[in-house]
Design a protein around this motif. Sequence first.
Motif, PDB file in Angstrom:
ATOM      1  N   THR A 204       6.936  -1.756   7.308  1.00  0.00           N
ATOM      2  CA  THR A 204       6.897  -0.402   6.750  1.00  0.00           C
ATOM      3  C   THR A 204       8.253  -0.097   6.142  1.00  0.00           C
ATOM      4  OG1 THR A 204       5.303   0.322   8.419  1.00  0.00           O
ATOM      5  CG2 THR A 204       6.488   2.033   7.218  1.00  0.00           C
ATOM      6  N   PHE A 205       8.265   0.243   4.879  1.00  0.00           N
ATOM      7  CA  PHE A 205       9.522   0.514   4.188  1.00  0.00           C
ATOM      8  C   PHE A 205      10.048   1.896   4.574  1.00  0.00           C
ATOM      9  CE2 PHE A 205       7.345  -2.682   1.742  1.00  0.00           C
ATOM     10  CZ  PHE A 205       8.358  -3.548   1.351  1.00  0.00           C
ATOM     11  N   PRO A 206      11.354   2.132   4.400  1.00  0.00           N
ATOM     12  CA  PRO A 206      11.913   3.449   4.733  1.00  0.00           C
ATOM     13  C   PRO A 206      11.157   4.570   4.020  1.00  0.00           C
ATOM     14  CG  PRO A 206      13.673   1.884   4.282  1.00  0.00           C
ATOM     15  CD  PRO A 206      12.394   1.192   3.932  1.00  0.00           C
TER      16      PRO A 206
ATOM     17  N   ARG B 255       3.605   0.534   2.895  1.00  0.00           N
ATOM     18  CA  ARG B 255       3.375  -0.466   3.931  1.00  0.00           C
ATOM     19  C   ARG B 255       3.057  -1.816   3.313  1.00  0.00           C
ATOM     20  NH1 ARG B 255       0.966   4.319   5.690  1.00  0.00           N
ATOM     21  NH2 ARG B 255       1.607   5.015   7.770  1.00  0.00           N
ATOM     22  N   MET B 256       3.500  -2.876   3.994  1.00  0.00           N
ATOM     23  CA  MET B 256       3.096  -4.233   3.642  1.00  0.00           C
ATOM     24  C   MET B 256       2.138  -4.727   4.707  1.00  0.00           C
ATOM     25  SD  MET B 256       5.357  -7.729   3.304  1.00  0.00           S
ATOM     26  CE  MET B 256       6.177  -7.297   1.791  1.00  0.00           C
ATOM     27  N   TRP B 257       0.933  -5.111   4.261  1.00  0.00           N
ATOM     28  CA  TRP B 257      -0.095  -5.594   5.170  1.00  0.00           C
ATOM     29  C   TRP B 257      -0.216  -7.107   5.091  1.00  0.00           C
ATOM     30  CZ3 TRP B 257      -3.397  -2.395   8.156  1.00  0.00           C
ATOM     31  CH2 TRP B 257      -3.269  -1.018   7.928  1.00  0.00           C
TER      32      TRP B 257
ATOM     33  N   GLN C 218       0.827  -1.200   0.000  1.00  0.00           N
ATOM     34  CA  GLN C 218       0.000   0.000   0.000  1.00  0.00           C
ATOM     35  C   GLN C 218       0.864   1.253   0.000  1.00  0.00           C
ATOM     36  OE1 GLN C 218      -1.401   1.398   3.721  1.00  0.00           O
ATOM     37  NE2 GLN C 218      -1.459   3.314   2.565  1.00  0.00           N
ATOM     38  N   THR C 219       0.512   2.212  -0.877  1.00  0.00           N
ATOM     39  CA  THR C 219       1.181   3.509  -0.890  1.00  0.00           C
ATOM     40  C   THR C 219       0.266   4.556  -0.274  1.00  0.00           C
ATOM     41  OG1 THR C 219       0.425   3.795  -3.177  1.00  0.00           O
ATOM     42  CG2 THR C 219       2.703   3.075  -2.834  1.00  0.00           C
TER      43      THR C 219
END
Length: 339
Positions: free
Chosen positions: A197-199, A185-187, A177-178
């Motif tokens: 949560t990516f940087p 984020r990865m859910w 998700q952007t």
Amino acid sequence: SRTLSLPLSPSPLHPESCKNSPVKAIQQYSPAHTDAVTSVAALKSDLCVSGGKDKTVVIYNWRSGAVLKRFLGHEREVTKVACVFESNRFFSASRDKTVMMWELSGNSGPSQHFPGHDLVVTGLAVSPDASQLCTGSRDNTICKWDIETGECLCRTAISRNLVTHLCWVPGEPYIIQTSEDKLIRMWDSRELQVAHTFPGKQHIQTYCDVSHDGRYCISSSNGFAGEGCEATLWDLRQTRNRVREYKGHFQTIASCIFLPKSLGLTPVIATSSHDCMVKIWNQDTGACLTTLCLEGSGPLASLAVCDSSALLCASFNSGIHLLRINSAKGLELQEAAKF
């Protein structure tokens, strides 16, 4: 409510953005929509589904140039469409705060409603087995739905998480998700919890896609005059860090997708931007392999893979463009038709 929709008027181009664009004969088919096209997706090998500001969802045969069916039901513009390839069901999200499911063989009305968001719905992802649907909105929430019953199975809210796009990881229970908060984020779809949560990035993240093997994710950034305006490759399997960036657009990148490996030995990605340009990139090196300027098209809103040599590109001013990829002598991108 305000949304991250693309502007209706064409944005000013970089001085050299459309320089030396070749003029070729383009097949003009019957228009799919009467206004800006906001989203397009491949439904079958010869059919695409699209949504637009005219509040309609359209099934179109992009090979023959014929409208197969128009679907009515939304009260405001359609923001996203999504489907599982080679299925008979497809979904649309709208500024009317709802999501609807449609049947290819059904009538022109929706076969299922998914109400429950408080603001415009801007994210839409269908599970690979087509049993579940996830939606996201500017109301900061992600919802998971049972497709058959229309029941909301789970709802999670995160402050400032103004969703811009959702996509499912192939073969996994994860969703990428952007957001306007500049995070990806990865859910975990099973409990609808954030798994990673990516940087953080420096600009709003507008779109995301996952590679067919599930190893990589690509996201795109908004921006202006070359500031921001990049696509970013992320590792999903090992470090989960940024791998590479693709810079060269001059305005917001609205869509970024992985292209089929059948195009060649080198993996490639495609991006479309408010600057009226579609670019294809070498995934491994970050080099731009080819650029096509769709001058006068206005912002380019959405990309979809038709087959191994064709792309669809939705625009705000000139409908949907059919683009052909020629890999005989290096990669070349040409406009073949628009509708």
